[in-house]
Write a protein that holds these residues in place. Structure first.
Motif, short mmCIF file in Angstrom:
data_model
loop_
_atom_site.label_atom_id
_atom_site.label_comp_id
_atom_site.label_asym_id
_atom_site.label_seq_id
_atom_site.Cartn_x
_atom_site.Cartn_y
_atom_site.Cartn_z
N TYR A 56 0.82 -1.21 0.00
CA TYR A 56 0.00 0.00 0.00
C TYR A 56 0.85 1.26 0.00
CZ TYR A 56 -4.04 -2.94 0.49
OH TYR A 56 -5.02 -3.87 0.24
N MET A 71 1.44 1.82 -3.63
CA MET A 71 0.26 2.36 -4.30
C MET A 71 0.09 3.85 -4.01
SD MET A 71 -2.61 -0.57 -3.57
CE MET A 71 -2.04 -2.24 -3.22
N CYS A 88 -6.78 6.96 -6.20
CA CYS A 88 -6.37 6.89 -4.79
C CYS A 88 -7.50 6.29 -3.96
CB CYS A 88 -6.02 8.30 -4.29
SG CYS A 88 -5.50 8.36 -2.57
N HIS A 145 -7.39 2.59 -4.10
CA HIS A 145 -6.34 2.03 -3.24
C HIS A 145 -6.77 2.04 -1.77
CE1 HIS A 145 -3.36 3.31 -6.58
NE2 HIS A 145 -3.86 2.10 -6.81
N ARG A 167 -9.22 -0.71 -1.22
CA ARG A 167 -8.56 -2.01 -1.10
C ARG A 167 -8.02 -2.22 0.31
NH1 ARG A 167 -4.34 -3.09 -5.88
NH2 ARG A 167 -4.02 -4.91 -4.53
#
Length: 257
Positions: free
Chosen positions: A169, A172, A242, A245, A248
């Motif tokens: 992360y 990301m 964003c 992400h 997630r």
């Protein structure tokens, strides 16, 4: 540059003075900063006396303070934040306030304000994402040796460490930060001086205005400058990705619970 917050509820703003100003008010610190820079250039070019510039600057700063305090009376008849501020300024300081619009159109004024607003929001988002990255890095370090299952299609696939998972992360979010900063570079040029669409016959120092407002330079084509909103679409895409992400990450936490 103003970095405060305006706390009045948006729904009450809509009831008070209609849809336009209910979101338009967010531009007020940028509109005022742009107007002060524009007035300073007018003064240096000889279109304002020192006294007139001083009155404009003082008046605009007082209006900003009133808006921050929630004590500014917006009027729906004046359409938007720009006209509300300029009208109130003229009411407070007299004819000098009316001179502020010389060599400027609402077209290049809006384009400037929106760029300044987007730049400020990018900086705030990047700061927030950096904070989240630091938190993830701390967790990755704390659980660097903690073994956990790595999942593929919600099925256990290979053993990984929790630290490795957290660092995914961080990667990301680094791409999200990079996209936002790239967009910031492209938007950070000043359109002031472009007029309604074809410039102005009144020559002000555009580079000095741009420098005062923290821009890296000035636009070169007036028609493109006043119509360009590419940077808004670009920022919205970066924000949306964003959001994917962050979604997630949230889903991982839900599954772990």
């Amino acid at each position: 540059m103003w970095k405060g917050r305006f706390t009045q509820d948006t729904s009450s703003l809509v009831q008070q003075f209609g849809e336009s100003v209910s979101y338009d008010w967010r531009l007020f610190p940028h509109d005022i900063a742009g107007s002060i820079a524009h007035a300073r250039a007018q003064w240096k070019a000889g279109f304002l006396t020192e006294e007139e510039f001083s009155a404009i600057e003082t008046g605009l700063l007082a209006i900003r303070a009133d808006i921050e305090a929630g004590q500014f009376e917006f009027k729906t008849s004046l359409e938007d934040i720009h006209m509300n501020i300029e009208s109130e300024l003229t009411k407070r300081i007299g004819p000098a306030g009316a001179k502020l619009h010389t060599a400027r159109s609402r077209n290049d004024q809006v384009a400037t304000d929106s760029r300044l607003y987007c730049r400020t929001q990018i900086d705030a988002m990047v700061e927030g994402l950096r904070g989240l990255q630091r938190a993830l890095l701390n967790r990755a370090e704390a659980y660097a040796a903690s073994v956990m299952p790595g999942y593929t299609h919600l099925q256990r696939g290979q053993p990984v460490t929790a630290g490795h998972h957290f660092l995914a992360y961080v990667e990301m979010l680094e791409r999200d930060v990079s996209r936002l900063l790239d967009a910031r570079k492209r938007l950070n040029i000043s359109p002031l001086g472009s007029g309604a669409l074809a410039g102005s016959t009144i020559n002000l120092d555009r580079h000095a205005i741009a420098a005062e407002l923290g821009f890296d330079g000035v636009t070169t084509n007036s028609m493109d400058a006043i119509a360009d909103r590419d940077y808004i679409a670009e920022i919205l895409f970066a924000i949306a990705l964003c959001g994917v992400h962050l979604s997630r990450l949230s889903e991982d936490l839900i599954l772990w619970c």
